[in-house]
Scaffold this motif. Structure first.
Motif, short mmCIF file in Angstrom:
data_model
loop_
_atom_site.label_atom_id
_atom_site.label_comp_id
_atom_site.label_asym_id
_atom_site.label_seq_id
_atom_site.Cartn_x
_atom_site.Cartn_y
_atom_site.Cartn_z
N TYR A 52 9.45 103.79 14.52
CA TYR A 52 10.40 103.32 13.51
C TYR A 52 9.84 102.07 12.84
CZ TYR A 52 13.58 106.22 16.31
OH TYR A 52 14.16 107.26 17.00
N VAL A 53 10.27 101.83 11.61
CA VAL A 53 9.90 100.59 10.92
C VAL A 53 11.17 99.89 10.45
CG1 VAL A 53 7.59 101.29 10.22
CG2 VAL A 53 9.52 101.90 8.79
N PRO A 54 11.23 98.57 10.58
CA PRO A 54 12.43 97.84 10.19
C PRO A 54 12.71 97.95 8.69
CG PRO A 54 11.08 96.52 11.66
CD PRO A 54 10.25 97.71 11.27
N PHE A 55 13.88 98.47 8.36
CA PHE A 55 14.36 98.60 6.98
C PHE A 55 13.42 99.44 6.12
CE2 PHE A 55 15.91 94.55 8.72
CZ PHE A 55 17.28 94.78 8.67
N GLY A 56 12.62 100.28 6.76
CA GLY A 56 11.77 101.21 6.04
C GLY A 56 10.53 100.60 5.42
N ASP A 57 10.26 99.32 5.68
CA ASP A 57 9.11 98.63 5.10
C ASP A 57 8.01 98.51 6.16
OD1 ASP A 57 7.25 96.84 4.05
OD2 ASP A 57 8.77 95.56 3.12
N LEU A 58 6.87 99.15 5.91
CA LEU A 58 5.79 99.18 6.90
C LEU A 58 5.28 97.79 7.26
CD1 LEU A 58 3.66 102.20 5.58
CD2 LEU A 58 5.55 102.23 7.20
N THR A 59 5.36 96.85 6.33
CA THR A 59 4.84 95.51 6.61
C THR A 59 5.73 94.72 7.56
OG1 THR A 59 5.95 94.49 4.70
CG2 THR A 59 3.75 95.44 4.33
N ASN A 60 6.92 95.26 7.85
CA ASN A 60 7.82 94.57 8.79
C ASN A 60 7.45 94.85 10.25
OD1 ASN A 60 9.41 93.33 6.84
ND2 ASN A 60 10.77 95.10 6.66
N ASP A 82 5.46 85.79 10.43
CA ASP A 82 6.90 85.68 10.20
C ASP A 82 7.59 86.96 10.69
OD1 ASP A 82 9.47 85.32 9.35
OD2 ASP A 82 8.99 84.98 7.24
N THR A 83 8.31 86.84 11.79
CA THR A 83 8.97 88.01 12.39
C THR A 83 10.48 88.01 12.13
OG1 THR A 83 9.24 86.81 14.49
CG2 THR A 83 7.24 88.15 14.23
N THR A 84 10.92 87.27 11.13
CA THR A 84 12.36 87.12 10.87
C THR A 84 13.03 88.47 10.61
OG1 THR A 84 11.94 84.94 9.90
CG2 THR A 84 14.08 85.95 9.45
N VAL A 85 12.43 89.29 9.75
CA VAL A 85 13.04 90.57 9.40
C VAL A 85 13.05 91.50 10.61
CG1 VAL A 85 12.87 92.60 7.91
CG2 VAL A 85 12.38 90.33 6.98
N LEU A 86 11.97 91.51 11.35
CA LEU A 86 11.89 92.33 12.56
C LEU A 86 12.95 91.89 13.57
CD1 LEU A 86 10.56 94.39 14.43
CD2 LEU A 86 8.80 92.69 14.96
N GLU A 87 13.12 90.60 13.72
CA GLU A 87 14.14 90.09 14.65
C GLU A 87 15.54 90.52 14.22
OE1 GLU A 87 15.63 85.83 16.59
OE2 GLU A 87 13.71 85.98 15.55
N ASP A 88 15.81 90.44 12.93
CA ASP A 88 17.11 90.85 12.41
C ASP A 88 17.37 92.33 12.72
OD1 ASP A 88 19.54 90.76 10.92
OD2 ASP A 88 18.48 91.55 9.17
N ALA A 89 16.34 93.16 12.53
CA ALA A 89 16.49 94.59 12.79
C ALA A 89 16.75 94.85 14.27
CB ALA A 89 15.24 95.33 12.33
#
Length: 277
Positions: A52-60, A82-89
């Motif tokens: 799986y990828v967070p929010f569909g963005d491979l760079t996350n 920066d893992t902010t988006v990954l942490e949110d997911a």
């Protein structure tokens, strides 16, 4: 609220591997994990690995579920600091069962720090253990000049060889022989045979790292472990695979062997286990 972890079909794993290849060498484990999972599926040994990828963005980054009976593994990797988006997911996802005991393998520092925050926020920290391993890899294609003595063969392990690997594995548990059978079925186990007797072996583990190197006791101190490492490294190189290994910090014998064979030593990674009661 929609599910933040978006399923990534195997047909798109190549795109994600390219993202992690741009974060070398930190991204090597994510790359080899996807590459090996694809190899396992293509050899008819599919076991349910899902990416799986967070929010569909491979760079996350990558979040993968690897569920094998009672063993619940959550692979988390991120190709940026920066893992902010990954942490949110991870905080919002409903796909991960945080009530189960789970394992988070080979986490580089950016992910290790992230997972420790997640564990604290979700109040999971009471039964957490961490194992630290050094990372060794080849940046260039290895090509060891080796030859087999008379009467020796180096070839794929046979299914009946799974039992001895399981019997000698210090982490053996009920049903764990299935794991070795999976790797053998996927053509990821190699053995050194002397007059058709298996005397040493090594596997390519699910994350693409060399592991379970073992020499039968009465054949030790003859250089067979080093020979097997050279042979399996040459084999992987011919297949266009990266050669990667992890070594538990403190295992000086294994560390010296990798250094002798001129593996590059990278930053250590952490293996996090959370036991839920």
């Amino acid at each position: 609220m929609s599910e933040p972890l978006v399923f990534l079909p195997m047909e798109r794993w190549g795109e994600l591997k390219s993202v992690f290849k741009s974060d070398w060498p930190r991204g090597i484990s994510a790359y080899t994990t996807l590459d090996t999972a694809e190899h396992i599926v293509n050899n008819g040994a599919d076991y349910g690995f899902k990416a799986y990828v967070p929010f569909g963005d491979l760079t996350n980054g990558l979040v993968a579920l690897n569920v094998k009976g009672t063993f619940y593994e959550v692979v988390v990797q991120c190709p940026k600091d920066d893992t902010t988006v990954l942490e949110d997911a991870l905080m919002r996802t409903k796909l991960i069962d945080w009530n189960r005991s789970f394992h988070i393998p080979f986490t580089p520092k950016n992910v290790s720090d992230l997972m420790k925050r997640i564990i604290t926020k979700k109040n999971l920290s009471s039964f957490t253990t961490i194992t630290v391993t050094d990372t060794f890899y080849y940046n260039e294609t290895p090509n060891f000049n080796v030859s087999l003595p008379s009467g020796f063969k180096f070839e794929l392990l046979r299914m009946e060889d799974a039992q001895i690997a399981d019997d000698t594995w210090p982490h053996k548990h009920p049903g764990s022989v299935w794991y070795f059978k999976l790797l053998i079925k996927a053509k990821l186990g190699y053995g050194l045979y002397k007059n058709n007797e298996l005397i040493a072996w090594c596997y390519v583990k699910e994350m693409g790292a060399l592991g379970h190197l073992y020499v039968v006791e009465n054949h030790r101190r003859k250089g067979y472990g080093e020979l097997v490492l050279k042979l399996i490294s040459n084999t992987l190189a011919k297949e266009g695979k990266f050669v990667l290994a992890f070594c538990v910090v403190g295992n000086e014998g294994a560390k010296r062997l990798y250094q002798k064979l001129e593996f590059i030593q990278d930053e250590p990674v952490e293996w996090i286990t959370v036991v839920r009661k």
